[in-house]
Design a protein around this motif. Structure first.
Motif, short mmCIF file in Angstrom:
data_model
loop_
_atom_site.label_atom_id
_atom_site.label_comp_id
_atom_site.label_asym_id
_atom_site.label_seq_id
_atom_site.Cartn_x
_atom_site.Cartn_y
_atom_site.Cartn_z
N ALA A 466 -12.32 -8.35 -3.85
CA ALA A 466 -12.68 -9.77 -3.90
C ALA A 466 -12.42 -10.44 -2.56
CB ALA A 466 -11.90 -10.47 -5.00
N LEU A 467 -11.38 -10.01 -1.90
CA LEU A 467 -10.99 -10.62 -0.63
C LEU A 467 -11.94 -10.23 0.48
CD1 LEU A 467 -8.86 -12.20 0.98
CD2 LEU A 467 -7.58 -10.08 1.24
N THR A 468 -12.36 -8.97 0.52
CA THR A 468 -13.15 -8.48 1.65
C THR A 468 -14.63 -8.35 1.33
OG1 THR A 468 -12.81 -6.19 0.99
CG2 THR A 468 -11.16 -7.16 2.43
N GLY A 469 -14.97 -8.42 0.04
CA GLY A 469 -16.37 -8.24 -0.32
C GLY A 469 -16.80 -6.79 -0.29
N SER A 470 -15.89 -5.88 -0.18
CA SER A 470 -16.23 -4.46 -0.13
C SER A 470 -15.08 -3.67 -0.72
CB SER A 470 -16.48 -4.01 1.31
OG SER A 470 -15.27 -4.05 2.05
N GLY A 471 -15.19 -2.36 -0.67
CA GLY A 471 -14.13 -1.51 -1.19
C GLY A 471 -13.12 -1.12 -0.15
N SER A 472 -13.17 -1.70 1.06
CA SER A 472 -12.24 -1.32 2.11
C SER A 472 -10.82 -1.74 1.75
CB SER A 472 -12.65 -1.96 3.44
OG SER A 472 -12.62 -3.37 3.33
N ASP A 473 -9.85 -1.01 2.29
CA ASP A 473 -8.45 -1.25 1.99
C ASP A 473 -7.88 -2.23 3.01
OD1 ASP A 473 -5.83 -1.25 1.33
OD2 ASP A 473 -5.51 0.91 1.55
N CYS A 692 -3.12 -15.45 6.94
CA CYS A 692 -4.21 -16.36 7.30
C CYS A 692 -5.50 -16.01 6.56
CB CYS A 692 -4.43 -16.32 8.81
SG CYS A 692 -3.36 -17.46 9.71
N THR A 693 -5.77 -14.74 6.41
CA THR A 693 -6.95 -14.35 5.64
C THR A 693 -6.87 -14.90 4.22
OG1 THR A 693 -7.21 -12.31 6.94
CG2 THR A 693 -8.27 -12.37 4.77
N ALA A 694 -5.69 -14.81 3.64
CA ALA A 694 -5.49 -15.34 2.28
C ALA A 694 -5.68 -16.86 2.26
CB ALA A 694 -4.10 -14.96 1.78
N LEU A 695 -5.05 -17.56 3.19
CA LEU A 695 -5.13 -19.02 3.19
C LEU A 695 -6.57 -19.49 3.41
CD1 LEU A 695 -1.91 -19.91 5.23
CD2 LEU A 695 -2.31 -20.32 2.80
N VAL A 699 -8.96 -21.78 0.95
CA VAL A 699 -9.61 -23.02 1.39
C VAL A 699 -11.10 -22.98 1.03
CG1 VAL A 699 -10.36 -24.33 3.42
CG2 VAL A 699 -7.98 -23.59 3.21
N GLU A 700 -11.74 -21.85 1.33
CA GLU A 700 -13.18 -21.72 1.10
C GLU A 700 -13.54 -21.76 -0.38
OE1 GLU A 700 -14.18 -18.10 3.05
OE2 GLU A 700 -13.73 -18.87 5.07
N ASN A 701 -12.72 -21.18 -1.24
CA ASN A 701 -13.10 -21.15 -2.66
C ASN A 701 -12.62 -22.37 -3.44
OD1 ASN A 701 -10.36 -20.78 -3.29
ND2 ASN A 701 -10.56 -18.60 -3.75
N GLY A 702 -11.98 -23.33 -2.75
CA GLY A 702 -11.59 -24.58 -3.40
C GLY A 702 -10.19 -24.61 -3.97
N ASP A 703 -9.47 -23.47 -3.96
CA ASP A 703 -8.11 -23.46 -4.51
C ASP A 703 -7.19 -24.41 -3.73
OD1 ASP A 703 -8.75 -21.62 -6.44
OD2 ASP A 703 -8.02 -19.88 -5.32
N TRP A 704 -7.33 -24.42 -2.42
CA TRP A 704 -6.50 -25.29 -1.57
C TRP A 704 -6.67 -26.74 -1.99
CZ3 TRP A 704 -6.77 -29.47 1.56
CH2 TRP A 704 -5.76 -29.67 2.50
N GLN A 705 -7.91 -27.19 -2.13
CA GLN A 705 -8.18 -28.59 -2.47
C GLN A 705 -7.67 -28.92 -3.87
OE1 GLN A 705 -9.68 -30.86 -0.22
NE2 GLN A 705 -8.78 -32.28 -1.70
N ARG A 706 -7.83 -28.00 -4.80
CA ARG A 706 -7.35 -28.24 -6.16
C ARG A 706 -5.82 -28.36 -6.17
NH1 ARG A 706 -12.00 -25.18 -7.32
NH2 ARG A 706 -10.97 -23.18 -6.90
N PRO A 722 -8.93 -29.74 5.30
CA PRO A 722 -8.22 -28.45 5.30
C PRO A 722 -8.30 -27.79 6.67
CG PRO A 722 -9.63 -28.64 3.37
CD PRO A 722 -9.97 -29.80 4.25
N PRO A 723 -7.17 -27.41 7.25
CA PRO A 723 -7.19 -26.80 8.58
C PRO A 723 -7.58 -25.33 8.52
CG PRO A 723 -4.95 -26.93 7.79
CD PRO A 723 -5.81 -27.57 6.73
N LYS A 724 -7.92 -24.77 9.68
CA LYS A 724 -8.22 -23.36 9.80
C LYS A 724 -6.96 -22.63 10.22
CE LYS A 724 -11.21 -19.83 10.20
NZ LYS A 724 -12.05 -19.34 9.08
N CYS A 725 -6.57 -21.61 9.46
CA CYS A 725 -5.34 -20.87 9.74
C CYS A 725 -5.58 -19.82 10.82
CB CYS A 725 -4.84 -20.19 8.47
SG CYS A 725 -3.31 -19.25 8.68
N ALA A 726 -4.60 -19.67 11.71
CA ALA A 726 -4.63 -18.64 12.74
C ALA A 726 -3.22 -18.10 12.93
CB ALA A 726 -5.16 -19.21 14.06
N ALA A 727 -3.12 -16.84 13.34
CA ALA A 727 -1.82 -16.23 13.57
C ALA A 727 -1.21 -16.79 14.85
CB ALA A 727 -1.95 -14.72 13.67
#
Length: 731
Positions: A466-473, A692-695, A699-706, A722-727
């Motif tokens: 779900a996170l990556t859109g593929s089967g990659s680990d 950051c990938t998680a955050l 943000v994109e799926n609306g969980d942050w705003q909710r 909502p800000p953009k997260c960076a390392a």
């Protein structure tokens, strides 16, 4: 009380389970608070039948004062008092159940502690004392028996039974002094040394604080009044006496014996007043702190601020750059156990108990709490427990249940052959197991941890897709490059540092659940790292966040943690996940306070070592800054009109307005930007990127705003973008 009273309900609420320990004047019971369904420690006052009626009244009053003194202080390093009541004609005190053992037990068990571990413990005690002194409370009985070492790494100061505080009723009679010989500051012990007598441990002994003409007592009175806590009756409350007791406790930790060991209490007191301790041989870089706190003259004694700075330096310099970088070394046969013997290596944080033993690790305690009795002449009882399982309650938040304080600590399992597994004759028939079965058991011991880790990874595959859109680990880089993540996987749960007292952001309720925007952000991160439902929240303070991360007591910190250049020298960040602004909180009835400039010359409260404290001094130099350990303590001072304002981020201040809407308001003139980040181990770029990938996903799926709408969005703040997260790794 007796074992036959187990099951009895006190005050219509507290059901006794079993006795946890007994001292000279008290017994502590494990009990269940039936109103809230939680385990607590209940302290029963034991009065010897030989005491006359007046003495019994005095001791009862002191027990009530213990509850009053401790209840004034809300701090992670101070035992929490929940309730006090009378039954059977005497007081009972209800305290939090601390899963721990006493420092006195630790020193007895190990002989002495490494200087780095002593510094860590001493820092916790010092912060407890600073919190107590800020509330006008003098402990007067700091010693190893009254310090609890929690299985989660927490250090707790307990037993305020002989504490005194500003404007307290005087219950120490002329000619009396309470405390334990060997831990009494010279200015408190001096009158006894000159007047004769023989104190028993923790019984009335000699004099009031600093009353003797000349010597240390006179020096105590010569200190400036702004360095003291105030008056209790006719007694000046000087925090320097508690600091001396801390010095004696530090000395005992590193040397394995008190600084003044003599054959009788009278000789101990004489040595405290008239002789210098032997120079410590094992203190290392701690020696300046120990000897600075043990100076006879209180006016020359090291103060709390300098002591804290030096202790922090010792702790930080003893740590590796990243806490998880060194895996435990397999113990050498005959080296004295897992840790401590030659070649044993250092057992570092998180791999089992979830807390750090910096150099030497004591045997796993089955004692929980501070039974006391560790002094050379006395026995005290403090809040304790001996069931390491705790209540085992579950905290259910917006993103699933988290394992909380009731978690069983997981002992590390060392893979490979044990020295005593195979019989000397090679027959494979030792200890009741044939050699083949024993070999299969060893193989299982090696494989089981790997199977558990693989199961955890497998459980996370749908989430990764779900996170990556593929089967990659997506966890491959974490497993290979992040020591923090490796420790999390081996431990089986994620430890997150949060604030317990910030309405709207993160607040710990009476049931132990954490609610607020930061708490929800923490759960989102845990979910995407594969630890949904396997989170342990740990309370952190502003001034302790870097240390908690560097020492491995927490994996990440989500606690209104502003990213700045100074902190990036100590930790890394993933963020921002929110941008706040610093403002002022004032009382509603203070109509003259309309702008920040109106507070010129006024007392404003900030939290020690916060960015807010530094910025106030820079931007508003005419403001009189008052420092406290927590924002909730600052708000208490504001409501009592002891200060005119509180300054920190508008998110935090708005939460307190929601809590006290009829009393408080925010000026509404923010003068900074505060980018909140997730704190983590310095240089752990892989974990920072994963967070950051998680955050960004939430943000994109609306969980942050909710999450914002359900928490901070209710506090009349300007809607944020909502800000953009960076390392932010500082390199």
């Amino acid at each position: 009380m007796s074992e036959g009273d187990i099951g009895r309900v006190l005050n219509g609420r507290y059901r006794l389970s079993r006795s946890l320990g007994r001292g000279g004047m008290g017994e502590v019971w494990l009990a269940v608070d039936t109103a809230l369904g939680r385990e607590v420690a209940v302290k029963e006052l034991l009065l010897p039948p030989s005491l006359d009626e007046g003495a019994q009244r005095t001791w009862s009053e002191r027990s009530r004062r213990e509850a009053s003194a401790a209840a004034r202080i809300r701090h992670e390093n101070v035992v929490t008092v929940h309730d006090v009541f009378e039954e059977d004609g005497r007081p009972w005190i209800v305290m939090e159940l601390v899963i721990s053992r006493s420092l006195a037990e630790a020193v007895r068990g190990e002989g002495r502690l490494d200087f780095a571990e002593a510094a860590r413990i001493g820092l916790g005690v010092l912060r407890a004392l600073r919190a107590a002194h800020a509330k006008g409370v003098l402990h007067r009985d700091v010693k190893p028996a009254n310090v609890l070492l929690g299985l989660d790494g927490r250090v707790v100061l307990t037993d305020f039974g002989i504490a005194t505080f500003v404007d307290a009723p005087q219950v120490t009679h002329v000619g009396e002094l309470l405390g334990t010989p060997g831990y009494l500051a010279p200015e408190r012990a001096e009158r006894f040394a000159t007047g004769g007598g023989g104190p028993a441990a923790d019984t009335p002994a000699a004099a009031q604080d600093g009353d003797t003409p000349g010597g240390a007592g006179a020096a105590a009175r010569s200190r400036r009044s702004d360095e003291t806590l105030g008056m209790s009756g006719d007694t000046v409350l000087d925090p320097a006496s508690d600091l001396w007791s801390l010095g004696a406790t530090l000395y005992e930790m590193v040397e394995g014996r008190p600084p003044f060991s003599r054959s009788s209490p009278v000789e101990v007191v004489d040595a405290v007043v008239n002789h210098d301790p032997l120079a410590p041989r094992h203190a290392g870089p701690l020696e300046p702190v120990v000897m600075g706190l043990l100076r006879k003259d209180p006016a020359e004694r090291m103060d709390a601020k300098e002591a804290e700075e030096l202790l922090i330096r010792v702790v930080q310099e003893s740590l590796a750059p990243t806490w998880g970088g060194e895996m435990p070394t397999r113990p050498t046969p005959g080296a004295g156990g897992l840790v401590g013997g030659p070649g044993a290596g250092a057992y570092r944080a998180g791999l089992g108990t979830g807390h750090t033993v910096t150099h030497r690790s004591a045997p796993r305690p089955d004692a929980v709490g501070g039974e006391g009795g560790g002094g050379p002449y006395g026995s005290d009882t403090a809040a304790q427990g001996r069931d390491a399982r705790g209540a085992g309650a579950q905290d259910r938040g917006a993103y699933g249940p988290e394992a909380r304080d009731g978690l069983d600590p997981v002992d590390p399992t060392w893979a490979g052959d044990d020295p005593g597994d195979a019989p000397a004759d090679g027959t494979g028939d030792r200890g009741g197991l044939p050699g083949g079965r024993r070999r299969r058991w060893r193989q299982m011991r090696v494989l089981l941890p790997a199977v558990v880790v693989l199961a955890l990874i497998a459980a996370s595959v749908p989430l990764v897709k779900a996170l990556t859109g593929s089967g990659s680990d997506a966890f491959a880089a974490l497993r290979e490059e992040s020591p923090t993540y490796q420790a999390m996987m081996q431990r089986g749960y994620l430890i997150i540092g949060v604030k317990p007292d910030q309405p709207g952001l993160s607040q710990k309720g009476p049931d132990g659940q954490y609610i607020g925007f930061d708490a929800d952000i923490a759960r989102m991160i845990a979910e995407d790292l594969g630890f949904s439902g396997r989170v342990r929240f740990v309370d952190v303070e502003t001034q302790g966040r870097e240390y908690r991360i560097a020492s491995g007591q927490v994996d990440i910190v989500v606690a209104s943690y502003t990213i700045n250049a100074e902190r990036l020298q100590l930790v890394s960040f993933a963020g921002p996940y929110y941008v706040a602004g610093q403002d002022f909180l004032v009382r509603r009835d203070d109509q003259a306070a309309k702008r920040p400039e109106d507070l010129a010359g006024s007392r404003v409260c900030v939290v020690r070592e916060s960015t807010s404290a530094a910025r106030i001094r820079e931007k508003f130099p005419t403001v009189q800054v008052e420092e406290r350990g927590k924002y909730s303590e600052c708000v208490d001072e504001l409501r009592k009109k002891n200060v005119r304002g509180v300054s920190t981020d508008d998110t935090i201040l708005a939460g307190f307005v929601a809590q006290f809407p009829e009393e408080l308001r925010v000026l509404g003139s923010p003068f900074s930007q505060e980018p909140y980040g997730v704190g983590l181990s310095r240089g752990d770029a892989a974990l920072a990127e994963a967070v950051c990938t998680a955050l960004n996903r939430h943000v994109e799926n609306g969980d942050w705003q909710r999450a914002y709408d359900a928490t901070l969005g209710r506090l009349s703040l300007l809607p944020p973008r909502p800000p953009k997260c960076a390392a932010n790794t500082g390199s």
